[in-house]
Design a protein around this motif. Structure first.
Motif, PDB file in Angstrom:
ATOM      1  N   MET A  93       0.853  -1.179   0.000  1.00 24.83           N
ATOM      2  CA  MET A  93       0.000   0.000   0.000  1.00 24.83           C
ATOM      3  C   MET A  93       0.895   1.236   0.000  1.00 24.83           C
ATOM      4  SD  MET A  93      -3.189   0.934   2.537  1.00 24.83           S
ATOM      5  CE  MET A  93      -2.395   0.331   4.014  1.00 24.83           C
ATOM      6  N   TYR A  94       0.577   2.183  -0.865  1.00 20.48           N
ATOM      7  CA  TYR A  94       1.326   3.428  -0.906  1.00 20.48           C
ATOM      8  C   TYR A  94       0.925   4.287   0.293  1.00 20.48           C
ATOM      9  CZ  TYR A  94       2.481   8.214  -2.192  1.00 20.48           C
ATOM     10  OH  TYR A  94       2.945   9.508  -2.173  1.00 20.48           O
ATOM     11  N   ILE A  95       1.912   4.627   1.138  1.00 23.48           N
ATOM     12  CA  ILE A  95       1.617   5.403   2.345  1.00 23.48           C
ATOM     13  C   ILE A  95       2.633   6.533   2.493  1.00 23.48           C
ATOM     14  CG2 ILE A  95       1.153   5.330   4.819  1.00 23.48           C
ATOM     15  CD1 ILE A  95       0.888   2.314   4.636  1.00 23.48           C
ATOM     16  N   PRO A  96       2.258   7.766   2.148  1.00 25.06           N
ATOM     17  CA  PRO A  96       3.148   8.897   2.453  1.00 25.06           C
ATOM     18  C   PRO A  96       3.384   8.973   3.964  1.00 25.06           C
ATOM     19  CG  PRO A  96       1.385   9.546   0.951  1.00 25.06           C
ATOM     20  CD  PRO A  96       1.049   8.174   1.439  1.00 25.06           C
ATOM     21  N   ASP A  97       4.524   9.504   4.359  1.00 26.64           N
ATOM     22  CA  ASP A  97       4.880   9.536   5.779  1.00 26.64           C
ATOM     23  C   ASP A  97       3.800  10.169   6.645  1.00 26.64           C
ATOM     24  OD1 ASP A  97       7.254   8.247   5.336  1.00 26.64           O
ATOM     25  OD2 ASP A  97       8.470  10.067   5.295  1.00 26.64           O
ATOM     26  N   SER A  98       3.161  11.233   6.147  1.00 27.46           N
ATOM     27  CA  SER A  98       2.162  11.939   6.962  1.00 27.46           C
ATOM     28  C   SER A  98       0.896  11.122   7.174  1.00 27.46           C
ATOM     29  CB  SER A  98       1.796  13.281   6.317  1.00 27.46           C
ATOM     30  OG  SER A  98       1.278  13.090   5.016  1.00 27.46           O
ATOM     31  N   PHE A  99       0.728  10.056   6.393  1.00 27.89           N
ATOM     32  CA  PHE A  99      -0.473   9.223   6.504  1.00 27.89           C
ATOM     33  C   PHE A  99      -0.220   7.902   7.232  1.00 27.89           C
ATOM     34  CE2 PHE A  99      -2.070  11.169   2.226  1.00 27.89           C
ATOM     35  CZ  PHE A  99      -2.388  12.356   2.887  1.00 27.89           C
ATOM     36  N   GLU A 126       0.670  -2.903   8.042  1.00 35.45           N
ATOM     37  CA  GLU A 126       0.770  -1.474   7.767  1.00 35.45           C
ATOM     38  C   GLU A 126      -0.615  -0.844   7.734  1.00 35.45           C
ATOM     39  OE1 GLU A 126       2.752  -1.115   4.021  1.00 35.45           O
ATOM     40  OE2 GLU A 126       1.142  -2.085   2.886  1.00 35.45           O
ATOM     41  N   GLY A 127      -0.671   0.423   8.117  1.00 37.21           N
ATOM     42  CA  GLY A 127      -1.945   1.121   8.140  1.00 37.21           C
ATOM     43  C   GLY A 127      -1.821   2.523   7.579  1.00 37.21           C
ATOM     44  N   LYS A 128      -2.885   2.964   6.940  1.00 37.20           N
ATOM     45  CA  LYS A 128      -2.910   4.311   6.343  1.00 37.20           C
ATOM     46  C   LYS A 128      -4.125   5.059   6.857  1.00 37.20           C
ATOM     47  CE  LYS A 128      -2.753   6.562   1.792  1.00 37.20           C
ATOM     48  NZ  LYS A 128      -2.597   6.306   0.334  1.00 37.20           N
ATOM     49  N   GLN A 129      -3.889   6.264   7.363  1.00 36.34           N
ATOM     50  CA  GLN A 129      -4.991   7.133   7.761  1.00 36.34           C
ATOM     51  C   GLN A 129      -4.872   8.442   6.984  1.00 36.34           C
ATOM     52  OE1 GLN A 129      -4.810   7.868  11.963  1.00 36.34           O
ATOM     53  NE2 GLN A 129      -2.608   8.164  11.992  1.00 36.34           N
ATOM     54  N   LYS A 130      -5.651   8.541   5.923  1.00 36.84           N
ATOM     55  CA  LYS A 130      -5.633   9.740   5.073  1.00 36.84           C
ATOM     56  C   LYS A 130      -6.722  10.667   5.586  1.00 36.84           C
ATOM     57  CE  LYS A 130      -5.891  11.288   0.286  1.00 36.84           C
ATOM     58  NZ  LYS A 130      -7.042  12.203   0.485  1.00 36.84           N
ATOM     59  N   LEU A 131      -6.312  11.671   6.342  1.00 38.44           N
ATOM     60  CA  LEU A 131      -7.254  12.541   7.049  1.00 38.44           C
ATOM     61  C   LEU A 131      -6.947  14.008   6.794  1.00 38.44           C
ATOM     62  CD1 LEU A 131      -7.230  10.549  10.414  1.00 38.44           C
ATOM     63  CD2 LEU A 131      -8.985  10.451   8.624  1.00 38.44           C
ATOM     64  N   SER A 132      -6.540  14.316   5.568  1.00 35.40           N
ATOM     65  CA  SER A 132      -6.212  15.691   5.157  1.00 35.40           C
ATOM     66  C   SER A 132      -5.011  16.267   5.901  1.00 35.40           C
ATOM     67  CB  SER A 132      -7.432  16.623   5.336  1.00 35.40           C
ATOM     68  OG  SER A 132      -8.533  16.188   4.594  1.00 35.40           O
ATOM     69  N   GLN A 133      -4.089  15.385   6.362  1.00 30.31           N
ATOM     70  CA  GLN A 133      -2.911  15.873   7.085  1.00 30.31           C
ATOM     71  C   GLN A 133      -1.999  16.719   6.201  1.00 30.31           C
ATOM     72  OE1 GLN A 133      -3.926  12.644   6.883  1.00 30.31           O
ATOM     73  NE2 GLN A 133      -3.227  11.430   8.625  1.00 30.31           N
ATOM     74  N   ASN A 134      -2.156  16.602   4.874  1.00 36.09           N
ATOM     75  CA  ASN A 134      -1.337  17.384   3.951  1.00 36.09           C
ATOM     76  C   ASN A 134      -1.906  18.774   3.699  1.00 36.09           C
ATOM     77  OD1 ASN A 134      -3.482  15.980   2.709  1.00 36.09           O
ATOM     78  ND2 ASN A 134      -2.555  16.184   0.689  1.00 36.09           N
ATOM     79  N   HIS A 135      -2.945  19.136   4.459  1.00 35.56           N
ATOM     80  CA  HIS A 135      -3.540  20.468   4.368  1.00 35.56           C
ATOM     81  C   HIS A 135      -3.324  21.219   5.674  1.00 35.56           C
ATOM     82  CE1 HIS A 135      -5.690  19.901   0.519  1.00 35.56           C
ATOM     83  NE2 HIS A 135      -5.802  18.640   0.911  1.00 35.56           N
TER      84      HIS A 135
END
Length: 200
Positions: free
Chosen positions: A1-7, A159-168
């Motif tokens: 799974m693609y996971i940017p560091d912030s996610f 691995e886990g991904k939480q995409k919660l608008s952390q890049n904003h």
């Protein structure tokens, strides 16, 4: 799974997500083809394995000894750019998800099989439910066991991904939370809470 560091998701939250979103997609390769089964999986007490069972006719039972992928999906929802303070934005989707890889092994020990079934029922039945597995006719339960293939997956990668608008910016995230909280859907409210938690 693609996971940017912030996610990236912390390990303890990964375990929590598995516990709260136990209905999984189990994916494996079978005779050169990808195959998937939708089924509940329980995290073992030591958090080293996932426990479940296939229906006996399911060809995925032949994946024993092979690496499998288990996907756990949590709340998710659409994020509209109309909620931002700028018109230089695009739509996106916020979500949480966990991927667990491991080796699938068939369980044959009758005691372990029975314990896993009891735990499965206990997890999902309400505390005040009239259904008690230990009160069901033993021969009936034993007959049904013949129709399943219990298994245990020794986890090798998690691995886990939480995409919660952390890049904003925090300001923009708060605008999104405000919009999500007025929507009626459970997913939207759940994502709003997770976003709040990620800011605090």
């Amino acid at each position: 799974m693609y996971i940017p560091d912030s996610f990236k998701m912390e390990t303890e939250f990964i375990y929590q997500c598995i516990e709260e979103n136990s209905f999984s997609i189990l994916v494996s390769e079978n005779n050169g083809e990808m195959i998937a089964t939708h089924l509940p999986l329980l995290l073992s007490d030591d958090k080293q394995s996932l426990i479940g069972h296939f229906a006996k006719p399911n060809p995925q039972k032949d994946s024993f000894g092979k690496e499998v992928l288990c996907i756990f999906s949590g709340p998710h929802c659409y994020i509209s750019p109309a909620w931002y303070e700028t018109d230089r934005a695009v739509p996106t989707w916020n979500f949480i998800a966990v991927h667990a890889k491991g080796i699938l092994n068939i369980v044959e020990d009758p005691k372990k099989i029975h314990t896993s079934l009891v735990k499965l029922v206990k997890k999902f039945e309400s505390k005040d439910s009239k259904y008690k597995m230990d009160q069901v006719d033993t021969q009936y339960i034993e007959g049904l066991k013949k129709g399943i293939v219990p298994f245990e997956i020794k986890i090798t990668h998690l691995e886990g991904k939480q995409k919660l608008s952390q890049n904003h910016s925090e300001e923009r995230r708060n605008l999104v939370i405000k919009e999500l909280e007025i929507l009626p859907g459970e997913n939207e409210r759940a994502i709003a809470k997770l976003m709040k938690d990620s800011i605090n």
